[in-house]
Write a protein that holds these residues in place. Structure first.
Motif, PDB file in Angstrom:
ATOM      1  N   LYS A  81      -9.484   2.081  -7.666  1.00 39.67           N
ATOM      2  CA  LYS A  81     -10.374   3.203  -7.976  1.00 39.67           C
ATOM      3  C   LYS A  81     -10.389   4.225  -6.838  1.00 39.67           C
ATOM      4  CE  LYS A  81     -15.161   4.394  -9.064  1.00 39.67           C
ATOM      5  NZ  LYS A  81     -16.534   3.883  -9.284  1.00 39.67           N
ATOM      6  N   THR A  82     -10.506   3.738  -5.624  1.00 41.83           N
ATOM      7  CA  THR A  82     -10.533   4.634  -4.468  1.00 41.83           C
ATOM      8  C   THR A  82      -9.225   5.409  -4.343  1.00 41.83           C
ATOM      9  OG1 THR A  82     -12.054   3.186  -3.275  1.00 41.83           O
ATOM     10  CG2 THR A  82     -10.780   4.751  -1.963  1.00 41.83           C
ATOM     11  N   GLU A  83      -8.110   4.718  -4.565  1.00 40.11           N
ATOM     12  CA  GLU A  83      -6.805   5.374  -4.468  1.00 40.11           C
ATOM     13  C   GLU A  83      -6.621   6.423  -5.566  1.00 40.11           C
ATOM     14  OE1 GLU A  83      -4.178   4.563  -1.986  1.00 40.11           O
ATOM     15  OE2 GLU A  83      -6.088   3.939  -1.131  1.00 40.11           O
ATOM     16  N   LEU A  84      -7.140   6.155  -6.753  1.00 43.54           N
ATOM     17  CA  LEU A  84      -7.057   7.128  -7.842  1.00 43.54           C
ATOM     18  C   LEU A  84      -7.836   8.392  -7.497  1.00 43.54           C
ATOM     19  CD1 LEU A  84      -7.446   4.845 -11.005  1.00 43.54           C
ATOM     20  CD2 LEU A  84      -5.391   6.073 -10.285  1.00 43.54           C
ATOM     21  N   ILE A  85      -9.046   8.203  -7.007  1.00 50.93           N
ATOM     22  CA  ILE A  85      -9.873   9.351  -6.615  1.00 50.93           C
ATOM     23  C   ILE A  85      -9.207  10.127  -5.490  1.00 50.93           C
ATOM     24  CG2 ILE A  85     -12.078  10.028  -5.589  1.00 50.93           C
ATOM     25  CD1 ILE A  85     -13.351   7.667  -7.064  1.00 50.93           C
ATOM     26  N   ALA A  86      -8.647   9.399  -4.535  1.00 53.71           N
ATOM     27  CA  ALA A  86      -7.972  10.044  -3.403  1.00 53.71           C
ATOM     28  C   ALA A  86      -6.758  10.844  -3.870  1.00 53.71           C
ATOM     29  CB  ALA A  86      -7.557   9.004  -2.377  1.00 53.71           C
ATOM     30  N   GLY A  99     -10.714   8.340   1.083  1.00 55.11           N
ATOM     31  CA  GLY A  99     -10.480   6.895   1.140  1.00 55.11           C
ATOM     32  C   GLY A  99      -9.063   6.454   0.883  1.00 55.11           C
ATOM     33  N   GLY A 100      -8.153   7.382   0.599  1.00 61.28           N
ATOM     34  CA  GLY A 100      -6.760   7.010   0.333  1.00 61.28           C
ATOM     35  C   GLY A 100      -6.081   6.462   1.571  1.00 61.28           C
ATOM     36  N   ARG A 101      -5.477   5.300   1.437  1.00 65.54           N
ATOM     37  CA  ARG A 101      -4.829   4.665   2.586  1.00 65.54           C
ATOM     38  C   ARG A 101      -3.433   4.146   2.281  1.00 65.54           C
ATOM     39  NH1 ARG A 101      -8.244   6.979   4.520  1.00 65.54           N
ATOM     40  NH2 ARG A 101      -9.747   6.428   6.151  1.00 65.54           N
ATOM     41  N   THR A 102      -3.017   4.183   1.017  1.00 65.98           N
ATOM     42  CA  THR A 102      -1.722   3.603   0.654  1.00 65.98           C
ATOM     43  C   THR A 102      -0.894   4.595  -0.158  1.00 65.98           C
ATOM     44  OG1 THR A 102      -2.308   2.665  -1.516  1.00 65.98           O
ATOM     45  CG2 THR A 102      -2.951   1.411   0.443  1.00 65.98           C
ATOM     46  N   GLY A 103       0.324   4.166  -0.478  1.00 65.58           N
ATOM     47  CA  GLY A 103       1.214   5.000  -1.260  1.00 65.58           C
ATOM     48  C   GLY A 103       0.725   5.268  -2.669  1.00 65.58           C
TER      49      GLY A 103
END
Length: 433
Positions: free
Chosen positions: A15-20, A318-322
């Motif tokens: 969820k965090t990655e999607l928002i990011a 919050g994005g931290r990955t690919g």
């Protein structure tokens, strides 16, 4: 997905990655409009460049996510598109097909340097004050282009340049600049893109409601159409592979080099995306992705691709990955079919964005020690000559040469590395061509 992108190890979730990813896309999406606007001034079709911009942004960002696994979007770079149009095509008189060939060959050079990690070694040889100054100079150049596009700055026989008289068009630009600035100051996600849309709507009455000689700036052309692939493989590989084009390739190589390295280092430090050696995570793969983006850009019809500092918006979310980059890259795809709608956006609507991008890019000047004059003078020359000569290449070249000359005559020859001497040789060669 959690295993491949190591979400738990990076203290994040889907969820965090999607928002990011959405956040980074909104911060970067302005390039879909701005890049075709700038390259169209080189004689290239707006819709064709739009398609190329989307293809480069989509493929390169997804590659960054899947291959380098970093939360950084990649798209055609601001500054690089300005050099393509105003220095290479309009300044040096090369055709845009030859300029695209130069983009391709510079991408090949990028790829070789990145695969063998030579690219990082070369960049480390460039004095840090000059890196900061060049970034700021390109920002000033982009701002100048925006002010000219808005007809805020006009030619004046008495003073070379001057300010336009107050007109409905100028008031429209100023209103767009104010609203876009407010959105940015208030940290509204996608503020630049929203500012472009606002100024476009405000531009509709020009040539219709005002008693001026303006032609309508906006005409309805529909919403959807098939992608325009007319620029794919239109590059001139033969005529771009000759000695007279070396300065263009040289400028693409080093400008993109400064931009991408500084972006990766800055974002990695801000988000703590460092490896065990204290270097940006997966830096070699990230640089290889950047090189592929530039090579691809030449093939499909765009100026070079590069990592986007606006990815910081997604990282702050919050994005931290690919996965962040994959999501952002996928969001570019629908715009392949929106060329008629986006082509309605006039140059006056993207002008506020260009002006304000300069405000972001000038920040590095604060890192220059302006009291060390043997550092400050070359940095100053590099920064101001880029907009004053209307040439990114000239600013870079004279920055390098003045740095070397001052260091040698002040007894600081050790600060000029062997790699910088090699760069100076190519700089002098570029002046002679």
């Amino acid at each position: 997905m959690e295993s491949y992108f190591q979400l738990k190890q990076n203290n994040t979730n889907i969820k965090t990655e999607l928002i990011a990813g959405i956040s980074s896309f909104l911060a970067t999406a302005y390039i879909i409009v701005v890049n075709p606007t700038i390259l169209a001034q080189a004689g290239m079709p707006f819709s064709g460049v739009l398609t190329a911009t989307v293809l480069v942004s989509f493929f390169s960002s997804v590659m960054m996510g899947l291959y380098a696994r970093n939360p950084v979007l990649v798209a055609p770079g601001m500054g690089l598109n300005a050099f393509f149009t105003f220095s290479a095509v309009l300044g040096m008189g090369v055709t845009w097909q030859v300029a695209l060939g130069a983009v391709f060959w510079s991408g090949v050079v990028f790829l070789i340097l990145s695969l063998f990690n030579i690219r990082t070694m070369i960049v480390r040889a460039i004095p840090r004050p000059l890196r900061f100054a060049i970034a700021a100079g390109i920002g000033l150049f982009i701002t100048l282009v925006g002010l000219i596009n808005a007809k805020f700055i006009v030619a004046n026989p008495a003073t070379v340049i001057g300010v336009s008289a107050i007109t409905p068009a100028l008031l429209t630009f100023l209103a767009g600049l104010l609203v876009t600035s407010i959105l940015i100051v208030r940290n509204v996600k996608g503020g630049i893109l929203l500012g472009i849309l606002f100024t476009t709507l405000l531009s509709y009455p020009l040539g219709r409601w005002w008693a001026t000689d303006l032609d309508p700036l906006i005409s309805w052309q529909g919403v959807l159409s098939a992608p325009d692939f007319s620029l794919i493989l239109e590059l001139d590989l033969v005529n771009s592979f000759q000695l007279s084009i070396v300065p263009v390739i040289f400028a693409f190589v080093f400008t993109d080099m400064f931009d991408s390295i500084s972006t990766f280092v800055g974002l990695a430090e801000a988000a703590d995306l460092m490896d065990e050696r204290g270097e940006p995570r997966n830096i070699q793969r990230s640089l290889t992705t950047d090189a592929v983006a530039t090579t691809l850009a030449g093939l499909v019809g765009s100026s070079p691709g590069t990592a986007y500092v606006e990815s910081a918006v997604g990282i702050e979310a919050g994005g931290r990955t690919g996965l962040t980059a994959v999501v952002g890259g996928l969001l570019f795809l629908p715009f392949l079919f929106l060329a008629p709608l986006l082509s309605m956006i006039p140059a006056i609507a993207t002008a506020p964005a260009l002006v304000l991008v300069g405000a972001f890019m000038i920040r590095p000047v604060t890192k220059i020690d302006w009291f060390e004059m043997d550092d400050a003078i070359p940095a100053f020359l590099a920064m101001v000559l880029i907009p004053f000569t209307y040439s990114i290449t000239q600013g870079i070249i004279w920055g390098f040469l003045s740095w070397t000359a001052l260091k040698v005559v002040t007894g600081k020859r050790k600060e000029v590395s062997l790699a910088l001497w090699v760069i100076n040789f190519f700089a002098i060669l570029a002046l002679m061509l």
